[in-house]
Design a protein around this motif. Structure first.
Motif, PDB file in Angstrom:
ATOM      1  N   ARG A 177      -8.685  -0.050  -0.809  1.00 39.48           N
ATOM      2  CA  ARG A 177      -8.213   0.752  -1.940  1.00 39.48           C
ATOM      3  C   ARG A 177      -7.186  -0.022  -2.763  1.00 39.48           C
TER       4      ARG A 177
ATOM      5  N   ALA B 267      -7.276   1.101   3.644  1.00 38.54           N
ATOM      6  CA  ALA B 267      -6.126   1.035   2.740  1.00 38.54           C
ATOM      7  C   ALA B 267      -6.126  -0.260   1.935  1.00 38.54           C
TER       8      ALA B 267
ATOM      9  N   ALA C 150       0.841  -1.202   0.000  1.00 35.79           N
ATOM     10  CA  ALA C 150       0.000   0.000   0.000  1.00 35.79           C
ATOM     11  C   ALA C 150       0.877   1.253   0.000  1.00 35.79           C
TER      12      ALA C 150
ATOM     13  N   GLN D 287      -7.381  -0.907  -6.762  1.00 38.49           N
ATOM     14  CA  GLN D 287      -6.329  -0.586  -7.722  1.00 38.49           C
ATOM     15  C   GLN D 287      -5.891  -1.809  -8.510  1.00 38.49           C
TER      16      GLN D 287
ATOM     17  N   VAL E 124      -0.986   4.485  -1.428  1.00 38.55           N
ATOM     18  CA  VAL E 124      -2.303   4.388  -0.800  1.00 38.55           C
ATOM     19  C   VAL E 124      -2.203   4.955   0.621  1.00 38.55           C
TER      20      VAL E 124
END
Length: 358
Positions: A174, A171, A117, A178, A122
């Protein structure tokens, strides 16, 4: 929670995520999970590269790259797991050894995800995490923040630790988005093909509308069964005699259920009885039961149109998860993970199965 319960938790996602019982009730379609610090929901097939070439410090449990988790840090995280989720650590023997190996693997993979991350930029702002936590508190705790603060105090957990876990979950979510952003959606042709291949499975199972009475003894249940068969209204008997406080005032009405939703022995009796008939006595963990079959809904073959939307969603989820698993597997394989002998996982290549919360 016993060892099997913990291993089930540790095996989901990336190993140890539990719903926080005070905040997230069962049955929510969208679950917001809070995890032990360093124990992250990731949901992927993983291959852990285990290296034993470089000796670990004497007090180390594991090392990922340059990050070492000491025994003290490991125990602090286990303590948080106990406080937040009610997980009970076995006291000794093989169960404790297995517990420690599972937890060590969980922490190692979480560190790898943290690094991934960071490398992808992120970042979850503190305000966003706090807003998410405030929303959970508002929606799930009748007493709001006061109840939340009391709970943390009683468990010896700091609020910033909980916020850290919210950040970690956001996180990871996300990161998942991605990694899977470019996954191609399943076509209608592929959905149709999947339906044709699984048509025998596309069946709505038989359901039964049931009433039930729970009493303490088999003899009591037998007397009630005899009364029902003699013509006494079953609902009236349930209101007067049943110990099940959730159904007695509804005449013992359980609603319409499949066999899989019932205790195995109870389901066997209920689904072998005729419509409008009575069955029992049947013993379950709650006591002795007498039941009535109010109505029967036969099993039904589902058409393509019946299942198209759900099947398409399942296929898309499967495809997305496969992409995530492949990516995460590469990340873990490339990581420099070392375990102390007593904490080395039994099956470091064993694949967790879920996806991060979204």
């Amino acid at each position: 929670m016993n060892l099997s319960g913990l291993r089930s938790v540790l095996g989901r996602g990336l190993t140890a995520v539990r719903r926080w019982p005070l905040l997230v009730p069962r049955g929510r379609a969208r679950v917001v999970s809070l995890a032990l610090s360093g124990v992250v929901l990731a949901g992927a097939t993983t291959h852990v590269a285990v290296t034993w070439v470089t000796a670990l410090p004497d007090n180390a449990v594991l090392r990922v790259g340059e990050t070492v988790i000491t025994e003290d840090q490991f125990q602090q995280r286990i303590g948080a797991l106990e406080a937040l989720y009610g997980v009970k650590v076995p006291q000794e023997g093989q169960q404790l050894e297995q517990f420690n190996r599972d937890a060590a693997k969980s922490i190692a993979v979480s560190l790898i995800l943290d690094q991934a991350a960071h490398e992808r930029g992120v970042v979850v702002a503190g305000k966003k995490a706090r807003d998410a936590l405030d929303k959970i508190i508002e929606e799930q705790l009748p007493g709001g923040r006061d109840d939340f603060v009391k709970f943390l105090s009683s468990q010896g957990v700091a609020e910033h630790d909980v916020l850290d876990e919210v950040k970690r979950q956001l996180a990871t979510s996300r990161l998942f988005e991605q990694v899977t952003a470019d996954v191609a959606q399943v076509t209608d042709k592929e959905v149709r093909q999947a339906y044709d291949e699984r048509k025998k499975e596309m069946v709505s199972p038989e359901k039964r509308h049931l009433r039930n009475i729970v009493v303490k003894s088999k003899s009591q249940a037998k007397r009630l069964l005899d009364q029902a068969k003699a013509g006494t209204d079953f609902a009236t008997l349930a209101k007067k005699r049943s110990l099940d406080q959730s159904t007695k005032n509804k005449g013992g009405d359980l609603g319409t259920l499949t066999a899989d939703q019932l205790d195995k022995q109870y389901a066997k009796a209920a689904f072998n009885a005729d419509k409008n008939s009575f069955f029992g006595p049947v013993k379950t963990q709650h006591g002795w039961n007498v039941g009535q079959v109010v109505a029967v809904t036969p099993a039904k073959q589902l058409s393509f149109d019946d299942v198209k939307k759900q099947l398409k969603a399942q296929l898309n989820q499967k495809r997305t998860l496969e992409t995530w698993r492949a990516w995460l597997g590469n990340q873990i394989t490339a990581a420099d993970v070392e375990y102390a002998d007593e904490y080395r996982p039994d099956n470091p290549d064993a694949p967790p199965t879920d996806t991060p919360p979204r």
